[in-house]
Write an enzyme that holds these catalytic residues in place. Structure first.
Site, PDB file in Angstrom:
ATOM      1  N   HIS A  66       0.830  -1.203   0.000  1.00 59.85           N
ATOM      2  CA  HIS A  66       0.000   0.000   0.000  1.00 59.85           C
ATOM      3  C   HIS A  66       0.868   1.258   0.000  1.00 59.85           C
ATOM      4  O   HIS A  66       0.670   2.163  -0.812  1.00 59.85           O
ATOM      5  CB  HIS A  66      -0.924  -0.032   1.232  1.00 59.85           C
ATOM      6  CG  HIS A  66      -1.772   1.195   1.391  1.00 59.85           C
ATOM      7  ND1 HIS A  66      -3.144   1.169   1.244  1.00 59.85           N
ATOM      8  CD2 HIS A  66      -1.458   2.475   1.695  1.00 59.85           C
ATOM      9  CE1 HIS A  66      -3.614   2.395   1.439  1.00 59.85           C
ATOM     10  NE2 HIS A  66      -2.613   3.204   1.726  1.00 59.85           N
ATOM     11  N   GLU A  67       1.843   1.300   0.906  1.00 57.98           N
ATOM     12  CA  GLU A  67       2.686   2.494   1.006  1.00 57.98           C
ATOM     13  C   GLU A  67       3.553   2.668  -0.239  1.00 57.98           C
ATOM     14  O   GLU A  67       3.794   3.788  -0.684  1.00 57.98           O
ATOM     15  CB  GLU A  67       3.556   2.441   2.268  1.00 57.98           C
ATOM     16  CG  GLU A  67       2.764   2.391   3.579  1.00 57.98           C
ATOM     17  CD  GLU A  67       1.656   3.432   3.672  1.00 57.98           C
ATOM     18  OE1 GLU A  67       1.857   4.583   3.222  1.00 57.98           O
ATOM     19  OE2 GLU A  67       0.565   3.097   4.179  1.00 57.98           O
ATOM     20  N   HIS A  70       1.722   4.568  -2.988  1.00 58.00           N
ATOM     21  CA  HIS A  70       1.828   6.025  -2.849  1.00 58.00           C
ATOM     22  C   HIS A  70       3.193   6.488  -3.353  1.00 58.00           C
ATOM     23  O   HIS A  70       3.313   7.450  -4.100  1.00 58.00           O
ATOM     24  CB  HIS A  70       1.738   6.434  -1.361  1.00 58.00           C
ATOM     25  CG  HIS A  70       0.370   6.342  -0.783  1.00 58.00           C
ATOM     26  ND1 HIS A  70      -0.688   7.102  -1.219  1.00 58.00           N
ATOM     27  CD2 HIS A  70      -0.117   5.599   0.248  1.00 58.00           C
ATOM     28  CE1 HIS A  70      -1.766   6.822  -0.491  1.00 58.00           C
ATOM     29  NE2 HIS A  70      -1.447   5.904   0.405  1.00 58.00           N
TER      30      HIS A  70
HETATM   31 ZN    ZN Z   1      -2.455   5.280   2.038  1.00 61.26          ZN
END
Ligand code: ZN
Ligand code: ZN
Length: 151
Positions: A66-67, A70
């Site tokens: 998830h990170e 980004h």
């Molecule tokens: Zn996030």
């Protein structure tokens, strides 16, 4: 797990699933409470919640994914917020977690509370005790059962 091991893990996941290197820092941040991780737009480093490790390596890796979504989108100048289609697509492609999983709460424990009849001192015990034999640790006077508490 050390910050160094975390760093290595994030670098490996980045190469394996994004085919791009992770060239910044990944560190544990004890102050994160309910968030799994955080990407910093200014210096591109990633924070991870060490408590999430208790959920297992497979789940933690989905937080890393998830990170990294980004991270890679932002560095490529693409939309990188949760609501952006590019973010949703990449997240689905690599199989990252959409939301941070909730941590198991420490279950309250049952205590039996006794009070000394002489000094008023309270005694907490995980098990019920025999008040005819159990006395106050301070003044050796009999104790009285006060009730049950969940703490
Ligand atoms: Zn996030
Ligand atoms: Zn006492």
């Amino acid at each position: 797990m050390t910050n160094q091991e975390l760093q290595q893990w994030v670098e490996e996941v980045s190469l394996r699933d994004f085919h791009r290197p992770f060239c910044h820092q990944a560190v544990f941040n004890q102050r994160l409470k309910t968030t799994g991780g955080r990407y910093h737009l200014t210096d591109h480093h990633l924070d991870f919640n060490p408590q999430m490790l208790s959920l297992g390596a497979a789940t933690f890796e989905k937080i890393i994914l998830h990170e990294l979504c980004h991270y890679h989108l932002h560095l490529q100048g693409q939309p990188h917020n949760h609501r952006d289609a590019a973010f949703k697509e990449l997240l689905a492609k690599v199989g990252g977690l959409r939301y941070a999983p909730s941590l198991p709460e420490a279950a309250p424990k049952k205590y039996f509370i006794y009070q000394c009849q002489a000094c008023g001192g309270l005694v907490k015990r995980r098990r019920q005790v025999d008040v005819t034999r159990f006395v106050c640790g301070r003044c050796r006077q009999p104790l009285q059962f006060k009730g049950v508490e969940w703490l």
